[in-house]
Design a protein around this motif. Structure first.
Motif, PDB file in Angstrom:
ATOM      1  N   PHE A  20     -54.809 -54.713   2.801  1.00  0.00           N
ATOM      2  CA  PHE A  20     -55.877 -54.144   1.983  1.00  0.00           C
ATOM      3  C   PHE A  20     -56.719 -53.308   2.932  1.00  0.00           C
ATOM      4  O   PHE A  20     -57.314 -53.837   3.879  1.00  0.00           O
ATOM      5  N   ILE A  21     -56.746 -51.998   2.702  1.00  0.00           N
ATOM      6  CA  ILE A  21     -57.338 -51.052   3.650  1.00  0.00           C
ATOM      7  C   ILE A  21     -58.245 -50.062   2.926  1.00  0.00           C
ATOM      8  O   ILE A  21     -58.256 -49.991   1.701  1.00  0.00           O
ATOM      9  N   LYS A  22     -58.946 -49.290   3.718  1.00  0.00           N
ATOM     10  CA  LYS A  22     -59.710 -48.152   3.197  1.00  0.00           C
ATOM     11  C   LYS A  22     -58.807 -46.936   3.326  1.00  0.00           C
ATOM     12  O   LYS A  22     -58.544 -46.466   4.430  1.00  0.00           O
ATOM     13  N   GLY A  23     -58.297 -46.464   2.196  1.00  0.00           N
ATOM     14  CA  GLY A  23     -57.380 -45.341   2.171  1.00  0.00           C
ATOM     15  C   GLY A  23     -55.986 -45.796   1.794  1.00  0.00           C
ATOM     16  O   GLY A  23     -55.796 -46.886   1.255  1.00  0.00           O
ATOM     17  N   THR A  24     -55.015 -44.951   2.080  1.00  0.00           N
ATOM     18  CA  THR A  24     -53.620 -45.263   1.788  1.00  0.00           C
ATOM     19  C   THR A  24     -52.845 -45.301   3.097  1.00  0.00           C
ATOM     20  O   THR A  24     -53.374 -44.910   4.141  1.00  0.00           O
ATOM     21  N   HIS A  25     -51.595 -45.714   3.040  1.00  0.00           N
ATOM     22  CA  HIS A  25     -50.809 -45.745   4.273  1.00  0.00           C
ATOM     23  C   HIS A  25     -50.613 -44.349   4.846  1.00  0.00           C
ATOM     24  O   HIS A  25     -50.420 -44.188   6.038  1.00  0.00           O
ATOM     25  N   GLU A  26     -50.716 -43.319   3.993  1.00  0.00           N
ATOM     26  CA  GLU A  26     -50.568 -41.935   4.449  1.00  0.00           C
ATOM     27  C   GLU A  26     -51.885 -41.305   4.879  1.00  0.00           C
ATOM     28  O   GLU A  26     -51.908 -40.419   5.732  1.00  0.00           O
ATOM     29  N   ASP A  55     -62.439 -48.594  -6.307  1.00  0.00           N
ATOM     30  CA  ASP A  55     -63.325 -49.426  -7.122  1.00  0.00           C
ATOM     31  C   ASP A  55     -63.949 -50.488  -6.219  1.00  0.00           C
ATOM     32  O   ASP A  55     -63.221 -51.302  -5.633  1.00  0.00           O
ATOM     33  N   PRO A  56     -65.286 -50.522  -6.090  1.00  0.00           N
ATOM     34  CA  PRO A  56     -65.936 -51.523  -5.238  1.00  0.00           C
ATOM     35  C   PRO A  56     -65.603 -52.957  -5.636  1.00  0.00           C
ATOM     36  O   PRO A  56     -65.660 -53.865  -4.813  1.00  0.00           O
ATOM     37  N   ALA A  57     -65.211 -53.162  -6.883  1.00  0.00           N
ATOM     38  CA  ALA A  57     -64.874 -54.506  -7.343  1.00  0.00           C
ATOM     39  C   ALA A  57     -63.632 -55.047  -6.632  1.00  0.00           C
ATOM     40  O   ALA A  57     -63.479 -56.267  -6.496  1.00  0.00           O
ATOM     41  N   ILE A  58     -62.732 -54.164  -6.151  1.00  0.00           N
ATOM     42  CA  ILE A  58     -61.544 -54.632  -5.435  1.00  0.00           C
ATOM     43  C   ILE A  58     -61.974 -55.405  -4.196  1.00  0.00           C
ATOM     44  O   ILE A  58     -61.516 -56.523  -3.951  1.00  0.00           O
ATOM     45  N   ARG A  59     -62.873 -54.823  -3.424  1.00  0.00           N
ATOM     46  CA  ARG A  59     -63.337 -55.487  -2.196  1.00  0.00           C
ATOM     47  C   ARG A  59     -64.045 -56.796  -2.525  1.00  0.00           C
ATOM     48  O   ARG A  59     -63.834 -57.808  -1.860  1.00  0.00           O
TER      49      ARG A  59
END
Length: 133
Positions: A20-26, A55-59
């Motif tokens: 779970f990261i900020k952004g995508t793998h690319e 979505d802030p709810a994910i974090r």
């Protein structure tokens, strides 16, 4: 549990290795997220990345499930391994490969495929919103 929390939990259980990261793998949007992915890449494992930014709810829901407040969060075989510092240290010491072997057997040594999994539909911030007359 709510729908988003269910999707997060299902992703953790379904994906052998998920970050779970900020952004995508690319397109990583955070230095710590980039470091965690670099550690996974250094051992050659395939992984799924989940962008927490749409979505802030994910974090919030992820942290409620994992009891870990920071991003990134890396899971192997459904178990939280840790964030960037821990995953880097495990990769450098050889313990990350041992953890992958323990949780996944030899199946994780499969060429390092990377993909991003979406938990919510990404909204276009530049979309045209009609003005009410």
């Amino acid at each position: 549990m709510n729908d988003l929390q269910d999707r997060i939990k299902e992703t953790i259980e379904r994906e052998p290795v998920v970050a779970f990261i900020k952004g995508t793998h690319e397109h990583v949007m955070c230095g710590n997220s980039d470091r965690a992915l670099a550690a996974l890449r250094s051992v050659g494992t395939s992984f799924a990345a989940v962008d927490i930014l749409p979505d802030p709810a994910i974090r919030q829901q992820l942290s409620a499930l994992s009891n870990w407040p920071t991003i990134p969060q890396v899971f192997v075989g459904g178990e939280l391994v840790g964030g960037a510092d821990i995953v880097e240290e495990l990769a450098a010491s050889g313990e990350l490969e041992a953890k992958l072997d323990e949780k996944l057997g030899s199946e994780w040594r499969n060429g390092g495929e990377e993909r991003t999994v979406a938990l919510v539909e990404r909204q276009n911030p530049f979309r045209v919103v009609p003005r009410e007359s």
